[in-house]
Enzyme design. Structure first.
Site, mmCIF file in Angstrom:
data_model
loop_
_atom_site.group_PDB
_atom_site.id
_atom_site.type_symbol
_atom_site.label_atom_id
_atom_site.label_comp_id
_atom_site.label_asym_id
_atom_site.label_seq_id
_atom_site.Cartn_x
_atom_site.Cartn_y
_atom_site.Cartn_z
ATOM 1 N N ILE A 91 0.862 -1.193 0.000
ATOM 2 C CA ILE A 91 0.000 0.000 0.000
ATOM 3 C C ILE A 91 0.893 1.236 0.000
ATOM 4 O O ILE A 91 1.614 1.479 0.971
ATOM 5 C CB ILE A 91 -0.872 0.039 1.285
ATOM 6 C CG1 ILE A 91 -1.677 -1.252 1.444
ATOM 7 C CG2 ILE A 91 -1.781 1.260 1.283
ATOM 8 C CD1 ILE A 91 -2.406 -1.345 2.780
ATOM 9 N N GLY A 92 0.828 2.024 -1.054
ATOM 10 C CA GLY A 92 1.703 3.203 -1.167
ATOM 11 C C GLY A 92 0.945 4.489 -0.929
ATOM 12 O O GLY A 92 0.614 5.214 -1.881
ATOM 13 N N GLU A 125 -10.158 -1.856 4.549
ATOM 14 C CA GLU A 125 -8.969 -1.957 5.393
ATOM 15 C C GLU A 125 -9.306 -1.862 6.875
ATOM 16 O O GLU A 125 -8.599 -2.397 7.714
ATOM 17 C CB GLU A 125 -8.009 -0.820 4.987
ATOM 18 C CG GLU A 125 -6.636 -0.998 5.528
ATOM 19 C CD GLU A 125 -5.689 0.134 5.143
ATOM 20 O OE1 GLU A 125 -5.881 0.750 4.088
ATOM 21 O OE2 GLU A 125 -4.764 0.369 5.925
HETATM 22 C C1 LIG Z 1 2.563 -0.980 11.642
HETATM 23 C C2 LIG Z 1 2.324 0.079 10.620
HETATM 24 C C3 LIG Z 1 2.174 -0.286 9.289
HETATM 25 C C4 LIG Z 1 1.964 0.713 8.319
HETATM 26 N N1 LIG Z 1 1.874 0.312 7.011
HETATM 27 C C5 LIG Z 1 1.671 1.258 6.052
HETATM 28 C C6 LIG Z 1 1.604 0.878 4.675
HETATM 29 O O1 LIG Z 1 1.728 -0.303 4.325
HETATM 30 N N2 LIG Z 1 1.419 1.840 3.759
HETATM 31 C C7 LIG Z 1 1.278 3.164 4.086
HETATM 32 O O2 LIG Z 1 1.065 3.974 3.191
HETATM 33 N N3 LIG Z 1 1.367 3.573 5.392
HETATM 34 C C8 LIG Z 1 1.563 2.647 6.375
HETATM 35 N N4 LIG Z 1 1.670 3.035 7.689
HETATM 36 C C9 LIG Z 1 1.652 4.471 8.014
HETATM 37 C C10 LIG Z 1 0.380 4.925 8.689
HETATM 38 O O3 LIG Z 1 -0.708 4.915 7.793
HETATM 39 C C11 LIG Z 1 0.654 6.330 9.245
HETATM 40 O O4 LIG Z 1 1.662 6.191 10.246
HETATM 41 C C12 LIG Z 1 -0.577 6.943 9.860
HETATM 42 O O5 LIG Z 1 -1.523 7.249 8.865
HETATM 43 C C13 LIG Z 1 -0.246 8.230 10.654
HETATM 44 O O6 LIG Z 1 0.530 9.095 9.900
HETATM 45 P P1 LIG Z 1 1.892 9.718 10.504
HETATM 46 O O7 LIG Z 1 2.733 8.578 10.997
HETATM 47 O O8 LIG Z 1 2.468 10.606 9.464
HETATM 48 O O9 LIG Z 1 1.452 10.551 11.767
HETATM 49 P P2 LIG Z 1 0.843 12.025 11.780
HETATM 50 O O10 LIG Z 1 -0.232 12.120 10.754
HETATM 51 O O11 LIG Z 1 1.967 12.994 11.705
HETATM 52 O O12 LIG Z 1 0.188 12.073 13.214
HETATM 53 C C14 LIG Z 1 0.940 12.351 14.408
HETATM 54 C C15 LIG Z 1 -0.046 12.440 15.558
HETATM 55 O O13 LIG Z 1 -0.949 13.552 15.339
HETATM 56 C C16 LIG Z 1 -2.300 13.103 15.421
HETATM 57 N N5 LIG Z 1 -3.129 13.805 14.421
HETATM 58 C C17 LIG Z 1 -2.812 14.011 13.115
HETATM 59 N N6 LIG Z 1 -3.836 14.655 12.498
HETATM 60 C C18 LIG Z 1 -4.803 14.842 13.421
HETATM 61 C C19 LIG Z 1 -6.107 15.441 13.390
HETATM 62 N N7 LIG Z 1 -6.610 15.959 12.271
HETATM 63 N N8 LIG Z 1 -6.839 15.439 14.537
HETATM 64 C C20 LIG Z 1 -6.344 14.900 15.686
HETATM 65 N N9 LIG Z 1 -5.113 14.337 15.777
HETATM 66 C C21 LIG Z 1 -4.351 14.305 14.669
HETATM 67 C C22 LIG Z 1 -2.258 11.613 15.096
HETATM 68 O O14 LIG Z 1 -3.351 10.932 15.678
HETATM 69 C C23 LIG Z 1 -0.924 11.201 15.731
HETATM 70 O O15 LIG Z 1 -1.093 10.947 17.099
HETATM 71 C C24 LIG Z 1 1.877 2.072 8.682
HETATM 72 C C25 LIG Z 1 2.020 2.431 10.034
HETATM 73 C C26 LIG Z 1 2.248 1.459 10.987
HETATM 74 C C27 LIG Z 1 2.405 1.876 12.422
#
Ligand SMILES: Cc1cc2nc3c(=O)[nH]c(=O)nc-3n(C[C@H](O)[C@H](O)[C@H](O)COP(=O)(O)OP(=O)(O)OC[C@H]3O[C@@H](n4cnc5c(N)ncnc54)[C@H](O)[C@@H]3O)c2cc1C
Length: 382
Positions: A128-129, A248
């Site tokens: 998933i990208g 998902e």
């Molecule tokens: C085990 C694992 C597998 C994964 N696999 C994939 C994969 O295969 N493909 C892929 O594309 N991604 C993958 N991810 C990434 C995952 O989708 C992202 O980590 C997730 O969407 C959060 O994005 P971020 O890490 O950039 O955090 P951020 O978006 O920077 O968030 C940081 C913090 O701010 C909070 N926050 C952000 N926006 C808001 C808002 N509007 N309101 C309230 N709070 C907010 C969040 O809840 C979090 O606590 C994976 C992540 C994990 C942990």
């Protein structure tokens, strides 16, 4: 939230027994060892191929692509048994759960003919990208771009946190096909099928807390993607991505990642005849039962083409907190010495649950973001 209460038929109970027996046999033959979080972290291509030979990948898909046209509930039973057994199904999981349904809904006939039969065999895996270094929750802010050239697109940019990309053959990749005009960031996004072995693709592993490879960073340096690898409509990537997220978020994998630990804990407490601790565990099991019924209800509505964004967000947020609570409660009820290489299954599952647990409420959308979806959905319905 109104969800149907589903009763399984006699044939479906029979199917469950068949799957369970197969998995017990495989385990007895040493094909796999049970693990927590096996659906995303237990990649085993040989096992996936075996599941394909059983006809248990893409079982709801049309027969003309190799599927069995079974119901969504049959699939639910199948994957519930995989999860309960902690079987290593990660290699084909994404392709089975979301790439196949995505292609069936939006793909061209050529894409369906090319990819679906290979996915069904258990030999073709997708990643998933979506996430990028500067775009996670705020996904529409992605900057990986695809520029039109003769016969296709040139992709530049990067993705991150991509689970199992090092084992996958392709990735459904969200890219910007029109430059951001400074106003509507959800517009101009498209989904491309990128061959992860193509020239210009670099995959760098990011190790998990366990020390094992799981995530990846992926860099695209002028990667050529032919026109026939665009999925659905150009500029329709946001809507298509949202449809994928419904698949998902609501499945049993959002409830059962640490079930092997719960089962082992019950075994241990029964052996100790620890009635007080077992009563504590009973409340966990009651929560599990309610969550399971919600999740099955969502699967049923989804299969009938209904709208599930809000219930799927609720199931995911409550379900993943439940999964995380199992090691917390287990450590209070019994003495464990968590180690990934421990002899005792309870200690091993405990280590896996602790080290994998933090990701449960992040992957597939963080809890806070899901609360936002629920709040907006509730306001919209009032
Ligand atoms: C085990 C694992 C597998 C994964 N696999 C994939 C994969 O295969 N493909 C892929 O594309 N991604 C993958 N991810 C990434 C995952 O989708 C992202 O980590 C997730 O969407 C959060 O994005 P971020 O890490 O950039 O955090 P951020 O978006 O920077 O968030 C940081 C913090 O701010 C909070 N926050 C952000 N926006 C808001 C808002 N509007 N309101 C309230 N709070 C907010 C969040 O809840 C979090 O606590 C994976 C992540 C994990 C942990």
């Amino acid at each position: 939230m109104k969800l149907p209460v589903v009763q399984f038929t006699e044939e479906q109970h029979q199917f469950r027994a068949t799957v369970r027996q197969f998995l017990q046999q495989q385990q007895a033959q040493g094909t796999y060892t049970t693990k927590c979080d096996s659906w995303l972290s237990g990649s085993n291509p040989a096992f996936s191929k075996r599941i394909g030979e059983q006809g248990w990948i893409g079982i709801t898909w049309p027969k003309k692509y190799g599927g069995a046209e079974c119901s969504a509930l049959d699939r639910y039973i199948l994957i519930e048994e995989f999860l309960a057994a902690g079987a290593p199904v990660a290699a084909h999981w994404i392709a089975d759960r979301q790439t196949g349904p995505l292609l069936l809904r939006y793909g061209t006939e050529e894409q369906k003919q090319t990819f679906l039969p290979e996915i069904i065999k258990g030999t073709c895996y997708f990643a998933i990208g979506l996430s990028e270094p500067n775009s996670g929750s705020d996904l529409a802010s992605i900057s990986t771009r695809a520029e039109k050239v003769a016969g296709g697109w040139l992709v530049n940019g990067s993705k991150t946190w991509t689970s199992n990309a090092h084992d996958a053959h392709y990735m459904i990749t969200l890219v910007r096909t029109e430059p951001f005009d400074g106003t509507a960031k959800h517009k101009g996004l498209s989904q491309l099928i990128i061959d992860l072995h193509a020239e210009g693709v670099t995959i760098k592993p990011i190790r998990y807390l366990t020390g094992k490879p799981h995530f990846n960073e992926i860099f695209f340096d002028n990667v050529f993607v032919p026109d026939n690898r665009v999925v659905g409509g150009l500029g329709n990537g946001w809507e298509q991505g949202l449809a994928e997220l419904a698949f998902e978020r609501s499945g049993p994998e959002r409830i059962l990642s640490t079930l092997p630990l719960l089962q082992e804990l019950i075994k241990e407490l029964k052996a100790q005849q620890n009635e007080v601790a077992l009563q504590e565990v009973a409340s966990l099991v009651a929560r599990l039962w309610s969550l399971r019924n919600l999740s099955i209800g969502v699967a049923q509505v989804l299969a009938q083409g209904g709208e599930v964004a809000v219930p799927a967000a609720l199931v995911k947020s409550i379900g993943t907190k439940f999964e995380q609570s199992i090691p917390e409660i287990a450590r209070l009820l019994t003495a464990t010495f968590p180690r990934l290489d421990a002899e005792r299954a309870l200690d091993r599952y405990m280590a896996e649950a602790i080290l994998h647990g933090p990701g449960f409420t992040i992957r597939g959308g963080t809890t806070e973001v899901l609360y936002g979806i629920v709040a907006k959905g509730v306001v919209a319905n009032e």
